[in-house]
Design a protein around this motif. Structure first.
Motif, PDB file in Angstrom:
ATOM      1  N   UNK A   1      32.287 -86.170 -31.254  1.00  0.00           N
ATOM      2  CA  UNK A   1      32.848 -84.929 -30.739  1.00  0.00           C
ATOM      3  C   UNK A   1      32.965 -85.114 -29.245  1.00  0.00           C
ATOM      4  N   UNK A   2      34.169 -85.355 -28.750  1.00  0.00           N
ATOM      5  CA  UNK A   2      34.365 -85.689 -27.346  1.00  0.00           C
ATOM      6  C   UNK A   2      34.820 -84.482 -26.557  1.00  0.00           C
ATOM      7  N   UNK A   3      34.433 -84.464 -25.291  1.00  0.00           N
ATOM      8  CA  UNK A   3      34.875 -83.412 -24.397  1.00  0.00           C
ATOM      9  C   UNK A   3      36.334 -83.644 -24.041  1.00  0.00           C
ATOM     10  N   UNK A   4      36.991 -82.603 -23.577  1.00  0.00           N
ATOM     11  CA  UNK A   4      38.374 -82.741 -23.162  1.00  0.00           C
ATOM     12  C   UNK A   4      38.444 -83.795 -22.061  1.00  0.00           C
TER      13      UNK A   4
ATOM     14  N   UNK B   1      30.419 -83.148 -17.308  1.00  0.00           N
ATOM     15  CA  UNK B   1      29.447 -82.412 -16.499  1.00  0.00           C
ATOM     16  C   UNK B   1      29.894 -82.259 -15.048  1.00  0.00           C
ATOM     17  N   UNK B   2      31.016 -82.853 -14.692  1.00  0.00           N
ATOM     18  CA  UNK B   2      31.535 -82.758 -13.339  1.00  0.00           C
ATOM     19  C   UNK B   2      32.617 -83.792 -13.135  1.00  0.00           C
TER      20      UNK B   2
ATOM     21  N   UNK C   1      34.294 -86.995 -12.776  1.00  0.00           N
ATOM     22  CA  UNK C   1      33.843 -88.366 -12.997  1.00  0.00           C
ATOM     23  C   UNK C   1      32.488 -88.486 -13.644  1.00  0.00           C
ATOM     24  N   UNK C   2      31.945 -87.361 -14.140  1.00  0.00           N
ATOM     25  CA  UNK C   2      30.614 -87.373 -14.745  1.00  0.00           C
ATOM     26  C   UNK C   2      30.664 -86.819 -16.164  1.00  0.00           C
ATOM     27  N   UNK C   3      29.823 -87.356 -17.024  1.00  0.00           N
ATOM     28  CA  UNK C   3      29.718 -86.847 -18.392  1.00  0.00           C
ATOM     29  C   UNK C   3      28.342 -87.167 -18.945  1.00  0.00           C
ATOM     30  N   UNK C   4      27.975 -86.466 -20.012  1.00  0.00           N
ATOM     31  CA  UNK C   4      26.727 -86.729 -20.716  1.00  0.00           C
ATOM     32  C   UNK C   4      27.056 -86.979 -22.179  1.00  0.00           C
ATOM     33  N   UNK C   5      26.511 -88.051 -22.710  1.00  0.00           N
ATOM     34  CA  UNK C   5      26.746 -88.435 -24.100  1.00  0.00           C
ATOM     35  C   UNK C   5      25.439 -88.268 -24.861  1.00  0.00           C
ATOM     36  N   UNK C   6      25.457 -87.451 -25.911  1.00  0.00           N
ATOM     37  CA  UNK C   6      24.293 -87.226 -26.764  1.00  0.00           C
ATOM     38  C   UNK C   6      24.532 -87.939 -28.088  1.00  0.00           C
ATOM     39  N   UNK C   7      23.620 -88.818 -28.461  1.00  0.00           N
ATOM     40  CA  UNK C   7      23.768 -89.620 -29.672  1.00  0.00           C
ATOM     41  C   UNK C   7      22.602 -89.324 -30.611  1.00  0.00           C
TER      42      UNK C   7
ATOM     43  N   UNK D   1      23.602 -90.445 -19.346  1.00  0.00           N
ATOM     44  CA  UNK D   1      24.289 -89.777 -18.241  1.00  0.00           C
ATOM     45  C   UNK D   1      25.214 -90.797 -17.593  1.00  0.00           C
ATOM     46  N   UNK D   2      26.489 -90.444 -17.512  1.00  0.00           N
ATOM     47  CA  UNK D   2      27.515 -91.387 -17.064  1.00  0.00           C
ATOM     48  C   UNK D   2      28.188 -90.874 -15.795  1.00  0.00           C
TER      49      UNK D   2
END
Length: 225
Positions: A62-65, A138-139, A141-147, A169-170
């Motif tokens: 389930x990916x963010x936009x 999350x901002x 150039x930033x994202x958080x991936x939950x696995x 946290x990317x």
């Protein structure tokens, strides 16, 4: 075969991790002896880099936009947990990235390599067999991936499964923080336990275990092909 010093250190770490579930208990015993929702669209990762580790794994995303970072990172993560990582797989981390699980806290890519290069010395088999991914922006150039995942290990000839929650946290396409919560329970630290001193001791223990492992593993030296 692991060096005697590695085995001795591992035995002392066994006492730190005794979960309630029998299967998780057995896995932690082996790890210590090593030094060691629903999405509308479901995707199967078939990237060549991750095929060896991903074989048989069931995945949903389930990916963010504007997301999709997880599609690039996951094949490398599967190799790392599948005990078949190469130096290229660790390029997904930023130079000062951190990794933390109930056993260790690694600072920098070389320490992260040491943490995961111990796995094939311990387990007859290790891999992530099932996983569901949720990726959130999350901002800029930033994202958080939950696995949300299930890990499979072969320990002393026996099959052991462990559920966990991996958080990545990317920033700018690179992982800056990687946490692995066994049994999906937060790591013990001064913010998550009732007595901050005990939390600090747990953090110090993880750092000490990591530093010793780093020395024994040749300071993150990549294995010879």
């Amino acid at each position: 075969m692991p060096p005697p010093a590695l085995c001795a250190t591992s035995a002392s770490r066994l006492r730190l991790l005794l979960p309630s579930a029998p299967s998780a208990l057995f896995l932690r015993a082996a790890a210590a002896s090593a030094a060691l929702a629903p999405a509308r669209q479901r995707l199967l990762f078939s990237t060549t880099a991750g095929m060896a580790a991903a074989a048989g794994a069931k995945a949903s995303t389930q990916a963010a936009a504007g997301g999709g970072v997880s599609e690039r990172i996951m094949p490398h993560l599967l190799n790392i947990y599948g005990s078949c990582a190469t130096a290229r797989d660790f390029e997904m981390y930023a130079p000062n990235a951190t990794f933390e699980d109930p056993l260790m806290r690694a600072h920098g890519v070389k320490q992260i390599k040491s943490a995961f290069y111990t796995m094939p010395k311990v387990f007859g088999e290790s891999k992530i067999v099932e996983y569901t991914i949720k990726e959130n922006a999350t901002g800029p150039g930033k994202s958080q991936i939950l696995i949300d995942n299930k890990q499979h290990y072969k320990v002393f000839g026996k099959d052991v499964d462990l559920e966990s929650l991996i958080t990545l946290d990317v920033e700018d396409g690179k992982v800056v923080r990687h946490q692995d919560w066994w049994d999906k329970k937060p790591l013990k630290n001064r913010e998550t336990v009732s007595f901050p001193l005990l939390g600090r001791l747990a953090q110090t223990s993880r750092r000490g275990a990591m530093l010793l492992t780093h020395v024994l593993m040749g300071f993150g030296k990549d294995p010879t092909p």
